[in-house]
Design an enzyme around this catalytic site. Structure first.
Site, short mmCIF file in Angstrom:
data_model
loop_
_atom_site.label_atom_id
_atom_site.label_comp_id
_atom_site.label_asym_id
_atom_site.label_seq_id
_atom_site.Cartn_x
_atom_site.Cartn_y
_atom_site.Cartn_z
CG HIS A 152 30.87 11.14 -7.79
ND1 HIS A 152 31.11 11.36 -6.47
CD2 HIS A 152 31.40 10.15 -8.37
CE1 HIS A 152 32.22 10.48 -6.34
NE2 HIS A 152 32.59 9.82 -7.59
CB SER A 196 35.34 8.60 -6.84
OG SER A 196 34.22 7.66 -6.40
#
Length: 708
Positions: free
Chosen positions: A682, A565
């Protein structure tokens, strides 16, 4: 922020010579002559076409890339044995912190051999009647929701009386969520209480259990994706009514850079709404639900600081960094909410950051970080110290978890070599016992944790942890993973992860850098690593890497940059700025095109953290480090494994696609592979088997590319 010592000379890292890498036959990717002129600067974007996942040529390219990555990894020596060891470590029972409501205990647990955690409940024992705990009952089991495991459990919230449950269901483990309501006694799901647009919802129940407040956003596809957060509004859902007619309690801001949410206390009187402007400031409003008419009143608005509010009866407790970068606590009377009427009850500490506050049993639980190590205190509501919570050793602990009027509370503790343990404690007496302890087939005592410090480019002292075998020789030849994040006020505290042990067991070192941008030393530490100061994060990371080399732990050829991320952005910047310092890059679900990031996914909500290319000064800072724009043809970049997810609706997978294509075109170094996790958001696929396979590919790739 830690003291700043006099700068010391920076060691020069020199890579150990390695054989000329074999060039892989990458899937063809055309380079287009796309150039944008932004603020008078020409910005090339040759892989703009890879932004559109609906194009057939993009789908074909992604499939071919993933096939190449997986076939490459499958042939790596030791890959299967790593996967086998991962299975031993991951397919064990694990549990989370319990929640007490209405005489019942609710808790998540993943049984050994299962892919996902389920939620269970049982009646609390009545000690005064000599009763034991009631029988365990399964409330939610996402293992049964889909044949391929692609449907996952999101948020879940129990009503105060323990009779109702609101819970989120996510497809492909993406952020997109549908909210449902279940009757706890019968396990029956309501057919009428089904709420779409619950991506940011956190249900906050009324004391009577007749409904809850939640944050709603227009369903996906109804408004432009990047603008959805600006349409978020707080609604109230009354059970049994049509969700489409839910009352709007707090209107949308119209600004996609903001978050809005609200919650009500257990007594049901005070509704607190918070409008967050990114991660650095927030506005707070409150409403008396017992008043008529109900009106929003500002508690604090327009200040460049964060405010978190907890409620006990007719008292607000505000944790804030206003005038106190390491945070302090005020008590506020809602009848006299003016700022000059606030009473400071816990002052800022110069040596520790106040990371969290909770109220349990009419006491304040405060969690501090001192040099990235936890300390937990219990204070009365005047701020007077009651006692410090005893922790097993140096590590990370949570604040106490429980109800504002309940004597029983829970907290968790872990460290790199101390498996997670959940404790039950009495707020009144301090009597404490173990509620749950993670058991894994590993001997953590064979390893040691060192906390060391590096000196960054501007002289800032940067802490980092090094985990390795006790008898490790410092010969500069040890395979090392350097993990980092550096952003969004996220502190990298000592935590237990079974996944690092297969690396350690193969003689490796695991290192964790505490970079600016996190909250390790308060808001100043965060702000020194955000927006136009972002380069400090990368400089801190390079300083830690160089210190590992200087102290004889490893060498650049055996050093892997790792992060996901915002940490994936860190890895991308690391290898494009200092390709000489790393031999391998493990780049997970990353942001990499910082010129266009705000146009995709949840990007606009991060503008306060990164800035926006729409602003000339922000654009200059972003372009200066944007990894995608700093790939240079012919450079010997580290062997790179880019890890993406097909259903990532937070960080758009276009970043991974474009960067991988550019790096494959440009690099004269090791292989560049793009691995795409299917049915995954994610945060991953929410499946143990998928996690095992991904980690086995990562470790085998890194070890193979580091050489003997």
């Amino acid at each position: 922020m830690p003291p700043t010592p006099t700068p010391t000379p920076t060691p020069t890292a020199t890579a150990t010579p390695t054989p000329t890498p074999t060039r892989l036959a990458y899937p063809p990717a055309s380079r287009d002559p796309q150039v944008d002129t932004l603020h008078g600067v020409a910005v090339a974007d040759p892989y703009r076409w890879l932004e559109d996942p609906a194009r057939q040529d993009v789908k074909t390219w992604v499939t071919d890339e993933d096939t190449l990555a997986r076939s490459f990894a499958a042939k790596l020596p030791g890959r299967d044995s790593i996967a086998a060891r991962m299975k031993e470590l991951f397919y064990v029972e694990s549990a989370g912190t319990p929640h007490r409501a209405g005489g019942r205990l609710f808790y998540p647990r993943r049984d050994a051999g299962k892919e996902k955690a389920a939620v269970y409940w049982r009646d609390r024992p009545k000690a005064d009647k000599g009763e034991g705990p009631g029988p365990e009952r399964t409330l939610l089991d996402p293992n049964t929701w889909s044949a391929d495991g692609s449907v996952s459990l999101g948020v879940w919230a129990v009503s105060y009386d323990g009779k109702k449950l609101a819970y989120g269901v996510k497809g492909n483990n993406s952020d997109e969520t549908t909210l449902y309501v279940m009757d706890v006694d019968t396990g029956k799901k309501s057919e009428s209480d089904v709420i779409e647009g619950a991506k940011y919802a956190w249900p906050s129940w009324t004391p009577s259990g007749d409904g809850f407040f939640y944050t709603w956003v227009p369903p996906a596809g109804s408004v432009p994706t990047a603008d959805r957060p600006g349409h978020a509004e707080v609604r109230f859902h009354k059970l049994g009514t049509d969700p489409a007619k839910d009352r709007v309690v707090r209107e949308k801001t119209g600004d996609p850079r903001t978050f809005v949410g609200a919650g009500v206390g257990k007594d049901g009187r005070w509704l607190i709404a918070i409008v967050e402007h990114g991660w650095s400031s927030s506005d707070v409003y409150f409403q008396d639900l017992h008043a008529s008419p109900r009106e929003w009143k500002p508690l604090v608005v327009g200040q460049d600081a964060r405010y978190d509010v907890s409620v006990d009866g007719n008292r607000f407790f505000v944790r804030t960094n206003e005038g106190a970068p390491k945070y302090r606590v005020f008590r506020v009377d809602p009848a006299s909410p003016a700022r000059d009427k606030w009473k400071e009850i816990v002052a800022e500490r110069p040596d520790a950051t106040l990371e969290g506050l909770s109220i349990v049993g009419h006491r304040l639980s405060l969690a501090y970080l001192k040099d990235v190590v936890s300390r937990v205190e219990l204070r009365d509501e005047d701020g007077k110290l009651v006692r410090e919570i005893a922790l097993p050793t140096l590590g990370s602990a949570s604040t106490l978890s429980g109800e504002v009027d309940d004597d029983v509370a829970y907290y968790s503790f872990a460290s790199f070599t101390y498996p997670t343990e959940i404790f039950q404690t009495s707020v009144g007496t301090g009597a404490t016992s173990t509620f749950y302890k993670l058991k894994v087939p590993v001997d953590p005592s064979a390893y040691v944790v060192e906390q060391l410090f590096a000196t960054s480019k501007d002289g800032t002292r940067v802490p980092f942890f090094v985990i390795h075998a006790k008898d490790l020789p410092k010969n500069g030849a040890t395979p090392t993973v350097l993990y980092g994040y550096g952003g969004f006020q996220v502190a990298q505290t000592p935590s237990f992860s079974s996944s690092i042990f297969p690396w350690l067991e193969r003689g490796g070192i695991w290192a964790v850098a505490n970079l600016r941008g996190g909250s390790e030393y308060g808001e100043e530490w965060h702000r020194q690593g955000m927006r136009r100061e972002k380069q400090h994060v990368f400089d801190d990371y390079f300083a830690v890497a160089e210190e590992l080399v200087k102290q004889g732990f490893t060498q650049p050829a055996k050093l892997a940059a790792a992060g996901a991320s915002n940490g994936g952005l860190l890895v991308g910047a690391a290898i494009t700025q200092r390709p000489d310092l790393f031999g391998v890059a493990l780049c997970g679900v990353p942001l990499l095109d910082m010129v266009r990031y705000h146009l995709f996914g949840s990007g606009k909500t991060w503008i306060s953290e990164y800035g926006s290319a729409d602003d000339a000064d922000d654009f200059a800072a972003l372009l200066a480090y944007s990894p995608y724009h700093h790939v240079t043809k012919g450079t010997r970049y580290p062997a790179t494994l880019v890890l993406s997810a097909d259903s990532d609706d937070r960080v758009d997978p276009m970043h991974a696609r474009k960067f991988a294509a550019e790096l494959q075109w440009a690099s004269s170094g090791g292989p560049v592979l793009l691995r795409v996790e299917k049915h995954s958001g994610h945060g991953g696929a929410d499946l143990v088997r998928a996690t095992v396979e991904k980690l086995a590919d990562e470790y085998a790739f890194a070890l193979d590319q580091m050489g003997p």
